[in-house]
Motif scaffolding. Structure first.
Motif, PDB file in Angstrom:
ATOM      1  N   ALA A 104       0.827  -1.209   0.000  1.00 16.36           N
ATOM      2  CA  ALA A 104       0.000   0.000   0.000  1.00 16.36           C
ATOM      3  C   ALA A 104       0.860   1.258   0.000  1.00 16.36           C
ATOM      4  CB  ALA A 104      -0.935  -0.005   1.213  1.00 16.36           C
ATOM      5  N   ILE A 105       1.910   1.272   0.815  1.00 17.21           N
ATOM      6  CA  ILE A 105       2.771   2.456   0.877  1.00 17.21           C
ATOM      7  C   ILE A 105       3.537   2.640  -0.419  1.00 17.21           C
ATOM      8  CG2 ILE A 105       4.797   3.437   2.032  1.00 17.21           C
ATOM      9  CD1 ILE A 105       3.721   2.111   4.612  1.00 17.21           C
ATOM     10  N   GLN A 106       4.048   1.547  -0.980  1.00 21.17           N
ATOM     11  CA  GLN A 106       4.773   1.643  -2.249  1.00 21.17           C
ATOM     12  C   GLN A 106       3.859   2.162  -3.353  1.00 21.17           C
ATOM     13  OE1 GLN A 106       4.648  -0.058  -5.310  1.00 21.17           O
ATOM     14  NE2 GLN A 106       6.564   0.809  -6.073  1.00 21.17           N
ATOM     15  N   GLN A 107       2.632   1.671  -3.402  1.00 15.15           N
ATOM     16  CA  GLN A 107       1.701   2.109  -4.430  1.00 15.15           C
ATOM     17  C   GLN A 107       1.256   3.551  -4.214  1.00 15.15           C
ATOM     18  OE1 GLN A 107       0.399   0.026  -7.390  1.00 15.15           O
ATOM     19  NE2 GLN A 107       2.527  -0.175  -6.730  1.00 15.15           N
TER      20      GLN A 107
ATOM     21  N   VAL B 216      -3.620  -5.965  -2.166  1.00 12.94           N
ATOM     22  CA  VAL B 216      -3.821  -4.984  -1.109  1.00 12.94           C
ATOM     23  C   VAL B 216      -5.300  -4.905  -0.759  1.00 12.94           C
ATOM     24  CG1 VAL B 216      -3.815  -2.519  -0.593  1.00 12.94           C
ATOM     25  CG2 VAL B 216      -1.791  -3.579  -1.589  1.00 12.94           C
ATOM     26  N   MET B 217      -6.151  -4.905  -1.777  1.00 14.31           N
ATOM     27  CA  MET B 217      -7.574  -4.656  -1.565  1.00 14.31           C
ATOM     28  C   MET B 217      -8.384  -5.920  -1.299  1.00 14.31           C
ATOM     29  SD  MET B 217      -8.348  -1.664  -4.319  1.00 14.31           S
ATOM     30  CE  MET B 217      -7.415  -0.131  -4.309  1.00 14.31           C
TER      31      MET B 217
ATOM     32  N   LEU C 153      -8.015   6.265   3.777  1.00  9.92           N
ATOM     33  CA  LEU C 153      -8.390   5.722   2.478  1.00  9.92           C
ATOM     34  C   LEU C 153      -7.803   4.331   2.284  1.00  9.92           C
ATOM     35  CD1 LEU C 153      -8.383   7.568  -0.913  1.00  9.92           C
ATOM     36  CD2 LEU C 153      -7.250   5.364  -0.707  1.00  9.92           C
ATOM     37  N   TRP C 154      -6.519   4.197   2.571  1.00 11.04           N
ATOM     38  CA  TRP C 154      -5.879   2.903   2.370  1.00 11.04           C
ATOM     39  C   TRP C 154      -6.377   1.873   3.371  1.00 11.04           C
ATOM     40  CZ3 TRP C 154      -3.610   1.203  -1.769  1.00 11.04           C
ATOM     41  CH2 TRP C 154      -3.015   2.106  -2.651  1.00 11.04           C
ATOM     42  N   TYR C 155      -6.726   2.307   4.576  1.00 10.07           N
ATOM     43  CA  TYR C 155      -7.301   1.358   5.540  1.00 10.07           C
ATOM     44  C   TYR C 155      -8.597   0.775   4.994  1.00 10.07           C
ATOM     45  CZ  TYR C 155      -9.837  -0.553   9.473  1.00 10.07           C
ATOM     46  OH  TYR C 155     -10.569  -1.381  10.268  1.00 10.07           O
ATOM     47  N   ASN C 156      -9.463   1.648   4.470  1.00  6.35           N
ATOM     48  CA  ASN C 156     -10.720   1.168   3.911  1.00  6.35           C
ATOM     49  C   ASN C 156     -10.496   0.275   2.706  1.00  6.35           C
ATOM     50  OD1 ASN C 156     -13.365   2.378   5.153  1.00  6.35           O
ATOM     51  ND2 ASN C 156     -11.820   3.988   5.301  1.00  6.35           N
ATOM     52  N   ALA C 157      -9.519   0.623   1.874  1.00  7.17           N
ATOM     53  CA  ALA C 157      -9.219  -0.206   0.706  1.00  7.17           C
ATOM     54  C   ALA C 157      -8.642  -1.550   1.125  1.00  7.17           C
ATOM     55  CB  ALA C 157      -8.236   0.530  -0.212  1.00  7.17           C
ATOM     56  N   ARG C 158      -7.784  -1.524   2.126  1.00  5.64           N
ATOM     57  CA  ARG C 158      -7.068  -2.746   2.506  1.00  5.64           C
ATOM     58  C   ARG C 158      -7.894  -3.668   3.392  1.00  5.64           C
ATOM     59  NH1 ARG C 158      -3.158  -5.927   3.031  1.00  5.64           N
ATOM     60  NH2 ARG C 158      -2.062  -6.459   4.948  1.00  5.64           N
ATOM     61  N   CYS C 159      -8.525  -3.121   4.420  1.00  4.68           N
ATOM     62  CA  CYS C 159      -9.224  -3.953   5.404  1.00  4.68           C
ATOM     63  C   CYS C 159     -10.714  -4.086   5.119  1.00  4.68           C
ATOM     64  CB  CYS C 159      -8.993  -3.396   6.794  1.00  4.68           C
ATOM     65  SG  CYS C 159      -7.245  -3.384   7.279  1.00  4.68           S
TER      66      CYS C 159
ATOM     67  N   LYS D  26      -5.149  -8.677   8.365  1.00  2.89           N
ATOM     68  CA  LYS D  26      -4.683  -7.550   7.555  1.00  2.89           C
ATOM     69  C   LYS D  26      -4.673  -6.287   8.410  1.00  2.89           C
ATOM     70  CE  LYS D  26      -5.929  -7.490   3.265  1.00  2.89           C
ATOM     71  NZ  LYS D  26      -6.731  -7.315   2.020  1.00  2.89           N
ATOM     72  N   TYR D  27      -3.741  -5.406   8.122  1.00  6.85           N
ATOM     73  CA  TYR D  27      -3.661  -4.163   8.872  1.00  6.85           C
ATOM     74  C   TYR D  27      -3.055  -3.074   8.010  1.00  6.85           C
ATOM     75  CZ  TYR D  27       1.137  -5.823   9.476  1.00  6.85           C
ATOM     76  OH  TYR D  27       2.402  -6.294   9.246  1.00  6.85           O
ATOM     77  N   MET D  28      -3.322  -1.841   8.394  1.00  2.59           N
ATOM     78  CA  MET D  28      -2.807  -0.705   7.648  1.00  2.59           C
ATOM     79  C   MET D  28      -1.930   0.176   8.508  1.00  2.59           C
ATOM     80  SD  MET D  28      -2.709   0.793   4.729  1.00  2.59           S
ATOM     81  CE  MET D  28      -1.060   1.343   5.103  1.00  2.59           C
ATOM     82  N   LEU D  29      -2.201   0.245   9.807  1.00  3.43           N
ATOM     83  CA  LEU D  29      -1.468   1.173  10.666  1.00  3.43           C
ATOM     84  C   LEU D  29      -0.033   0.735  10.904  1.00  3.43           C
ATOM     85  CD1 LEU D  29      -4.235   1.904  13.329  1.00  3.43           C
ATOM     86  CD2 LEU D  29      -3.760   3.079  11.179  1.00  3.43           C
ATOM     87  N   GLY D  30       0.253  -0.543  10.722  1.00  5.51           N
ATOM     88  CA  GLY D  30       1.596  -1.053  10.962  1.00  5.51           C
ATOM     89  C   GLY D  30       1.661  -1.825  12.265  1.00  5.51           C
ATOM     90  N   SER D  31       2.279  -2.986  12.245  1.00  4.49           N
ATOM     91  CA  SER D  31       2.484  -3.751  13.472  1.00  4.49           C
ATOM     92  C   SER D  31       3.781  -3.292  14.123  1.00  4.49           C
ATOM     93  CB  SER D  31       2.561  -5.249  13.155  1.00  4.49           C
ATOM     94  OG  SER D  31       3.810  -5.561  12.556  1.00  4.49           O
ATOM     95  N   HIS D  32       4.148  -3.936  15.226  1.00  8.08           N
ATOM     96  CA  HIS D  32       5.388  -3.553  15.895  1.00  8.08           C
ATOM     97  C   HIS D  32       6.593  -3.681  14.967  1.00  8.08           C
ATOM     98  CE1 HIS D  32       5.169  -7.942  16.455  1.00  8.08           C
ATOM     99  NE2 HIS D  32       6.481  -7.905  16.408  1.00  8.08           N
ATOM    100  N   ASP D  33       6.558  -4.641  14.059  1.00  8.28           N
ATOM    101  CA  ASP D  33       7.686  -4.827  13.145  1.00  8.28           C
ATOM    102  C   ASP D  33       7.858  -3.641  12.208  1.00  8.28           C
ATOM    103  OD1 ASP D  33       8.824  -7.393  13.789  1.00  8.28           O
ATOM    104  OD2 ASP D  33       6.977  -8.301  13.058  1.00  8.28           O
TER     105      ASP D  33
END
Length: 376
Positions: A257-260, A286-287, A351-357, A301-308
């Motif tokens: 998602a970030i790369q796109q 992604v979607m 936007l990406w959260y809605n698209a991804r999750c 699936k997640y958009m905010l980022g995990s600990h990694d």
């Protein structure tokens, strides 16, 4: 030879190896467990990943418990606790370097305070999942190292005998029945003695397949209906059937998602890793679900980022393996612009959260017609 009890539930003193007796029998939990609590269905899990040590200034379970209502008010239905077993702070403070497998990390609190945390989460209708690290011991301060005092050729003693080194520490001697039993007992402990609703297996691809199967099969026998999720990299849907997990963490979508997003509008110019512009096959995963997954609940699936992705233990320096998104560990809002105070960056993250999750949960449905959305 002074040693800690490998099955100890609480370590009191490093120097003298003192352990405390803890009453974790079923009867000890009766006053904590809400009568009305029912285990949420997997389709309803919206996961908040929580690191006890940094979630509050105090860094304790007591302080975290006081903020659980805030998490519930945000709409989350599950709290996933990063590793809680006694760990060493010599290499990192996230908990992924266990010194003992069944002792609650002292700085976080007592077993009674852990029970109170779980009870409060249940009162608020939230499940509790515990992250477990079973593929290696700590590099420093490992109480299981050389446990019997016999360390021929630095083999690590009875718990690490004939085991290979890993990038994070010596693996356990998985070939030994007593080691496999200890790993299983540590998993059952979180579910039985603390009433956790599930487990997240860190780096499960570093467990021998027969060990993962042994663990998941026995856990299901003892606690049917508990969520067993795993980190398997690269993401391989076969692990669901072959290893017995309910769902896998899908890291790659965060990067895609970030790369796109950064490729947007750049077309075929720019001379960077973004020069190719939009990548439709990558956008599809992604979607929607990644190839090989057939139910929404199979992919966390997640958009905010995990600990990694968001955690950086090296002062913000460049990571070569993160080159495709700029080389640094950051929250999605920071990757999309100026962070949480940048309106455009926050809008992009939403936007990406809605698209991804959200998109994946609407496109692919369970046979019963229900859908799922996971987040971290």
């Amino acid at each position: 030879v002074d040693r800690c009890d490998p099955y100890a539930r609480r370590l009191e003193d490093d120097e003298h190896k003192w352990c405390r007796l803890v009453d974790n029998r079923d009867s000890s939990f009766n006053s904590w467990r809400p009568r009305e609590y029912a285990l949420p269905s997997f389709e309803d899990y919206l996961i908040y990943e929580l690191h006890v040590g940094s979630f509050t200034p105090q860094g304790t379970l007591v302080a975290a418990r006081e903020k659980l209502e805030h998490i519930a008010d945000l709409g989350f239905t599950c709290v996933e606790l990063m590793p809680l077993a006694e760990f060493s702070s010599l290499t990192e403070n996230w908990g992924y370097n266990p010194r003992l497998l069944m002792a609650l990390h002292r700085a976080y609190g007592t077993p009674a305070e852990m029970k109170a945390f779980v009870s409060r989460a249940h009162e608020l209708g939230m499940a509790v999942v515990v992250d477990v690290v079973l593929h290696h011991g700590a590099v420093g301060g490992n109480e299981l190292w050389d446990y019997d005092g016999w360390e021929l050729n630095a083999n690590g003693g009875i718990y690490h005998e004939n085991a290979p080194d890993t990038p994070w520490g010596r693996a356990f001697g998985f070939w030994k029945a007593e080691v496999r039993q200890m790993l299983l007992d540590s998993c059952l402990m979180w579910l039985r003695e603390y009433r956790a609703d599930g487990l997240r297996f860190d780096s499960a691809n570093d467990l021998p397949s027969e060990v993962a199967q042994y663990l998941t099969w026995n856990i299901r026998e003892a606690f049917p209906g508990r969520l067993l999720s795993a980190e398997v990299t690269p993401e391989n849907p076969q692990a669901l059937q072959e290893l017995g997990f309910d769902s896998l963490w899908v890291h790659s979508g965060y990067f895609d998602a970030i790369q796109q997003h950064r490729a947007l509008g750049r077309g075929s110019h720019g001379g960077s890793e973004y020069a190719a512009g939009w990548d439709l096959p990558r956008l599809r995963t992604v979607m929607q679900l990644h190839y090989g997954f057939w139910k929404p609940t199979h992919a966390i699936k997640y958009m905010l980022g995990s600990h990694d992705q968001v955690g950086c233990q090296h002062g913000g320096r460049h990571y070569a393996d993160y080159k495709m998104i700029g080389g640094q560990h950051r929250y999605a809002a920071d990757q999309f612009g100026g962070g949480r105070h940048d309106g455009m960056a926050v809008a992009a993250a939403r936007l990406w959260y809605n698209a991804r999750c959200k998109r994946a949960s609407k496109e692919v449905h369970e046979p019963e017609g229900r859908c799922v959305s996971f987040s971290a």
